[in-house]
Scaffold this motif. Structure first.
Motif: not given
Length: 231
Positions: A173-183
């Motif tokens: 979850r701390d990696a650069a590829h992690e996406t932040m979700p927005l429903r």
């Protein structure tokens, strides 16, 4: 550069209005279209400076805003790949927030954007935040879609960004590829003004998580600067 008549305050945010100044691109009328047509995004004059005029103008504007003492400056580069978006990817921002829907077209655009950003990446700072927006509201569809797109983004980073043997895991979850979700938020779809919705927006857990993620590189850089000053 006189900015006195160039901005207004975000009245929809009530008590917070005087903390949020909005600098619009201009008055939306027929003259605005003519001004856009005259913008010089690429000068062909012999002996012209390397940086194009619009880039210089934007940098000067941002410098002036910093001198005004704003705590943060958010530059909206609009949607898609175009001249202004291209300019904004070349070092203007402390952190670039890349918002995408997860469609094939969006993933292709994300690939191109990351290639550009990766050329100026600093090893000690993740220069981007990925926001996967318009995810389904239902939990089952949300989890399926989020997992699918997170895998595609991870594969993209494996192919274009990550190097060597020290590659993060998919679920890091701390990696650069992690996406932040927005429903998808139905109550926002037909909104013309945020008046009356400020408290709802500020309390939204997903939006707060995105804001925190955007703050992380800024906070890390401030801490580093303070440490260097102390030494």
């Amino acid at each position: 550069m006189d900015l006195d008549d160039s901005y207004g305050y975000a009245d929809a945010f009530g008590d917070l209005a005087d903390k949020i100044a909005v600098f619009p691109a201009g008055r939306l009328d027929t003259a605005f279209v003519s001004k856009l047509a005259r913008l010089d995004f690429a000068s062909d004059e012999i002996g012209a400076p390397t940086e194009i005029p619009v880039s210089n103008a934007l940098k000067n504007l941002l410098r002036r805003l910093r001198r005004e003492g704003y705590g943060a400056i958010l530059l909206d580069a609009r949607a898609g790949i175009h001249d202004l978006a291209g300019l904004s990817l070349h070092g203007f921002a402390h952190v670039d927030v890349l918002v995408f829907r997860g469609t094939t077209q969006n993933i292709d655009g994300l690939r191109l954007t990351l290639d550009v950003l990766n050329r100026r990446r600093r090893d000690d700072l993740k220069p981007w935040v990925l926001v996967h927006t318009l995810l389904p509201a239902s939990q089952e569809d949300y989890e399926r879609r989020r997992s699918e797109i997170q895998q595609r983004v991870y594969d993209l980073f494996i192919d274009r960004i990550y190097e060597g043997d020290d590659v993060p895991q998919l679920n890091d979850r701390d990696a650069a590829h992690e996406t932040m979700p927005l429903r998808r938020k139905p109550w926002l779809e037909d909104v013309d003004t945020l008046r009356g919705l400020a408290d709802t927006l500020l309390a939204d857990e997903e939006l707060r998580a995105i804001a925190q993620r955007i703050d992380e590189p800024w906070d890390e850089d401030l801490s580093k600067s303070e440490s260097e000053d102390a030494s």
